[in-house]
Design an enzyme around this catalytic site. Sequence first.
Site, PDB file in Angstrom:
ATOM      1  N   LYS A  68     -14.039  18.083  27.588  1.00 59.54           N
ATOM      2  CA  LYS A  68     -12.812  18.254  26.804  1.00 59.54           C
ATOM      3  C   LYS A  68     -11.652  18.368  27.789  1.00 59.54           C
ATOM      4  CE  LYS A  68     -10.691  21.256  23.288  1.00 59.54           C
ATOM      5  NZ  LYS A  68     -10.903  22.477  22.474  1.00 59.54           N
TER       6      LYS A  68
ATOM      7  N   LYS B 170     -13.675  14.425  24.527  1.00 59.55           N
ATOM      8  CA  LYS B 170     -12.454  14.630  23.749  1.00 59.55           C
ATOM      9  C   LYS B 170     -11.269  14.693  24.702  1.00 59.55           C
ATOM     10  CE  LYS B 170     -10.427  17.938  20.456  1.00 59.55           C
ATOM     11  NZ  LYS B 170     -10.605  19.214  19.740  1.00 59.55           N
TER      12      LYS B 170
END
Length: 328
Positions: free
Chosen positions: A198, A250
């Site tokens: 992320k 992400k």
Amino acid sequence: MTGFPNHRPRRLRTTPAMRRLVAETRVHPASLVLPMFVREGLDAPREVASMPGVVQHTRDSLRKAVASAARSGIGGVMLFGIPAQRDASGSGGIDPDGILNTAIADVVSEVGDSLVVMSDLCLDEFTDHGHCGVLDAAGRVDNDATLERYAEMARAQAEAGAHMLGASGMMDGQVGRVRAALDVAGHTDTAILAYAAKYASACFGPFRDAVESALEGDRRTYQQDPANLRESLREVDLDVAEGADVVMVKPALPYLDVVAAVADRVTVPVAAYQVSGEYAMVEAAAANGWLDRERMIVETLTSIRRAGAELICTYWAEEAAQLVRDAY
């Protein structure tokens, strides 16, 4: 006759039917996950200004929206809760009667096992400082103290009925600590979706509007540096070793190389999250007439699938379910 091409790849592009027949990459509705927001204290859904078409739900409107999502054939939903009150420890995320845990129970009672009900396992929506963990005396995120809060959140979400927990905080050791807490509590079938890579991305801006984030500063000491791939692969390896059932990259579009590298590396399913900024950019450009919105939705999702993601979190999930049926 000399001078003519010996090979004519264009033969396989002549008609829509031919292109569908030989398409190498297809997005299936069941691979799509719809992120959804539920806010405590609302009496009607409230649109997120920076994400046209996305709303903060009431508990009642969430139930109706989830039922619609199930009918569309998508694979799952990811729930985010927005409490009326926040505190330094994010206690609202652990409270069984808090907005996220009650929403999980609402959704599971509405759709049962027809959708995979996922929940965001992170403190940022619940803390008054907006960070993904608790802070130490110097104001820094305390990794190990945060893990204990995640363990409590995990038990609460599993007891509410969540099928899969989205461990999104990027704390070292979070997957192992959550897995242990779930297993000790008897929730051995509750899966973990690890946000393994992320990135500290500018693409998250509209999401922070959606959850009314209280964050001041940034999350660069725990979210991944956009310059690094090798470090992300290390994060992925650690999460898999700790028991992650699915690993997530992400954002998606700016990190398709990371998605591809992760897909080549692991034997667990790979997810990618087409985040709020990606959504908002397309919606804004389409509103200005600069691109074909529906074609762009399908094209972006296809690129994420082509890179190797088997699950795609996208705010277009329900609409895209029909678009990909038509496209392929």
